[in-house]
Scaffold this active site. Structure first.
Site, short mmCIF file in Angstrom:
data_model
loop_
_atom_site.label_atom_id
_atom_site.label_comp_id
_atom_site.label_asym_id
_atom_site.label_seq_id
_atom_site.Cartn_x
_atom_site.Cartn_y
_atom_site.Cartn_z
N MET A 30 0.84 -1.20 0.00
CA MET A 30 0.00 0.00 0.00
C MET A 30 0.88 1.25 0.00
O MET A 30 0.40 2.35 0.30
CB MET A 30 -0.95 -0.02 1.19
CG MET A 30 -1.92 -1.19 1.13
SD MET A 30 -3.48 -0.87 1.95
CE MET A 30 -2.93 -0.54 3.60
N HIS A 34 9.03 1.30 3.31
CA HIS A 34 10.13 1.34 4.28
C HIS A 34 10.97 0.09 4.11
O HIS A 34 10.68 -0.77 3.25
CB HIS A 34 9.57 1.47 5.71
CG HIS A 34 8.51 0.47 6.04
ND1 HIS A 34 8.76 -0.89 6.12
CD2 HIS A 34 7.18 0.61 6.25
CE1 HIS A 34 7.65 -1.52 6.41
NE2 HIS A 34 6.67 -0.65 6.48
N HIS A 37 9.32 -3.36 3.52
CA HIS A 37 8.89 -3.65 2.14
C HIS A 37 10.08 -4.02 1.26
O HIS A 37 10.01 -4.91 0.42
CB HIS A 37 8.20 -2.43 1.52
CG HIS A 37 6.95 -1.97 2.21
ND1 HIS A 37 6.88 -0.80 2.93
CD2 HIS A 37 5.72 -2.53 2.27
CE1 HIS A 37 5.65 -0.65 3.40
NE2 HIS A 37 4.93 -1.68 3.02
N GLN A 61 -10.41 -2.64 2.03
CA GLN A 61 -9.93 -3.28 3.26
C GLN A 61 -9.95 -2.34 4.46
O GLN A 61 -9.51 -2.69 5.54
CB GLN A 61 -8.55 -3.90 3.06
CG GLN A 61 -7.41 -2.92 2.92
CD GLN A 61 -6.12 -3.63 2.53
OE1 GLN A 61 -6.00 -4.17 1.43
NE2 GLN A 61 -5.16 -3.67 3.44
N ASP A 150 2.32 -9.11 9.20
CA ASP A 150 0.87 -9.27 9.00
C ASP A 150 0.57 -10.75 8.84
O ASP A 150 0.17 -11.22 7.77
CB ASP A 150 0.45 -8.45 7.78
CG ASP A 150 0.80 -6.99 7.94
OD1 ASP A 150 0.07 -6.28 8.65
OD2 ASP A 150 1.83 -6.55 7.39
N GLN A 153 -2.81 -11.98 7.63
CA GLN A 153 -2.97 -11.67 6.20
C GLN A 153 -2.25 -12.73 5.35
O GLN A 153 -2.81 -13.24 4.37
CB GLN A 153 -2.39 -10.29 5.92
CG GLN A 153 -2.24 -9.94 4.46
CD GLN A 153 -1.83 -8.49 4.26
OE1 GLN A 153 -2.67 -7.61 4.33
NE2 GLN A 153 -0.57 -8.24 4.01
N SER A 186 4.24 1.50 7.85
CA SER A 186 3.97 2.82 7.26
C SER A 186 3.28 3.71 8.29
O SER A 186 3.46 4.93 8.28
CB SER A 186 3.08 2.66 6.03
OG SER A 186 3.66 1.75 5.13
N ARG A 187 2.50 3.10 9.17
CA ARG A 187 1.75 3.90 10.15
C ARG A 187 2.66 4.47 11.25
O ARG A 187 2.24 5.39 11.95
CB ARG A 187 0.63 3.06 10.78
CG ARG A 187 -0.50 2.74 9.80
CD ARG A 187 -1.66 2.05 10.48
NE ARG A 187 -2.84 1.99 9.62
CZ ARG A 187 -3.21 0.93 8.91
NH1 ARG A 187 -2.49 -0.17 8.95
NH2 ARG A 187 -4.29 0.95 8.16
P1 AMP Z 1 1.53 -2.79 3.47
O1 AMP Z 1 2.08 -1.76 2.54
O2 AMP Z 1 1.54 -2.36 4.90
O3 AMP Z 1 0.21 -3.35 3.00
O4 AMP Z 1 2.54 -4.00 3.42
C1 AMP Z 1 2.90 -4.61 2.20
C2 AMP Z 1 3.66 -5.87 2.50
O5 AMP Z 1 4.82 -5.55 3.26
C3 AMP Z 1 2.85 -6.85 3.34
O6 AMP Z 1 3.11 -8.16 2.89
C4 AMP Z 1 3.39 -6.62 4.73
O7 AMP Z 1 3.26 -7.75 5.57
C5 AMP Z 1 4.85 -6.34 4.43
N1 AMP Z 1 5.47 -5.62 5.54
C6 AMP Z 1 5.02 -4.47 6.11
N2 AMP Z 1 5.82 -4.14 7.15
C7 AMP Z 1 6.77 -5.10 7.23
C8 AMP Z 1 7.88 -5.33 8.10
N3 AMP Z 1 8.18 -4.51 9.11
N4 AMP Z 1 8.65 -6.42 7.89
C9 AMP Z 1 8.35 -7.27 6.88
N5 AMP Z 1 7.33 -7.11 6.02
C10 AMP Z 1 6.54 -6.04 6.20
#
Ligand code: AMP
Length: 282
Positions: A30, A34, A37, A61, A150, A153, A186-187
């Protein structure tokens, strides 16, 4: 790196790649990217010839009272980071491209989404499952990468892919953390300095409960109490749930055997954070 905004253009590029016989890894996100990702991207490069990523803040979502409007967005920054990691293609569609009309299809995995985040975010995983199914159908990667942060997820997507016989391998990548253990998210950018300091309590609580498991604690209820007490010791954190579950079925672990997933969700101000820790070899 190619920036593509339409499904048709992704499909055309995908056909070229198939003709060249190259293996493709895909990292759906999304945005507001960082290091967490980027680890997914790097792992993708190890597993395939090319990595493609997507940035799409998926409205389906988010619940009506959730942070869709204020979700952090930085497409230019994301583009630069992905380019630097050798990502070959970024798919950044508009909402209209993904949802030209309200989807009539609902994908529900009730057994996996009754607890944890699913219990507090009605419809969230239906939105996740739908958008991931759409993205996987469009991109048709050999490997899709998801973060262990996650966990629920990733479990939902694994089962979705297996149940629907989608020809893709789902790879889970370990959680990337800051120096104090806070899982990158991201949050996190939305936390005040005080909240950012306080947020480390999530990881501390997980460590504390993992320590209790290693010291012989086998009661799921008591592990949940350890998590809750530890998070409760931080005045800026408001616990949403603390859970000890089976890592595969996500069902509450009454008595821990084999392995256990410890998971927490808490609010720091209006920002909701989640984290988990897998304890194996119990
Ligand atoms: P998001 O942009 O938050 O939807 O995350 C995109 C993908 O990056 C998802 O598969 C998350 O589980 C993964 N992700 C987010 N934060 C982390 C993290 N700190 N370590 C590993 N994977 C992450």
């Amino acid at each position: 790196m190619l920036l593509i905004t339409t499904i048709a253009a992704v499909r055309a590029r995908r056909e070229e790649l198939a003709r060249a016989g190259r293996r493709l890894a895909f990292v759906p996100t999304m945005g507001a990217l960082h290091e967490g990702h980027l680890r997914l991207v790097r792992r993708g490069r190890e597993l395939a010839d090319e990595v493609w990523a997507s940035v799409f803040v998926n409205p389906t979502q988010f619940g009506p009272t959730e942070d869709l409007a204020s979700y952090p967005r930085d497409l230019e920054g994301d583009r630069a980071l992905l380019d630097r990691e050798g990502t070959a293609l970024l798919f950044a569609p508009s909402t209209r491209e993904i949802y030209p009309r309200t989807a009539a299809t609902v994908i529900d995995l009730p057994q996996l989404t009754r607890g944890l985040c699913g219990a507090h975010r009605p419809g969230h995983f239906q939105g996740v499952a739908l958008v991931v199914a759409k993205l996987l159908n469009t991109v048709q990667p050999h490997v899709a990468l998801f973060g262990a942060k996650d966990w629920q997820q990733a479990a939902v997507i694994r089962h979705l892919v297996e149940d629907l016989d989608m020809p893709v391998h789902v790879e889970m990548v370990p959680t990337a953390r800051d120096n104090d253990g806070l899982a990158l998210s991201s949050r996190n950018a939305r936390l005040s300095r005080e909240q950012r300091r306080a947020a480390a309590v999530l990881h501390r609580a997980l460590q504390c409960a993992a320590q209790a498991v290693r010291a012989g604690e086998r009661s799921g209820a008591r592990l949940e109490a350890v998590l809750a007490t530890e998070v409760g010791s931080e005045p800026l954190a408001r616990l949403q749930y603390a859970a000890a579950v089976d890592p595969e079925t996500l069902r509450p672990a009454e008595t821990v055997t084999g392995s256990v997933l410890l998971a927490v969700a808490a609010y720091l101000g209006s920002t909701r954070l989640i984290d988990n820790l897998l304890v194996e070899g119990v």
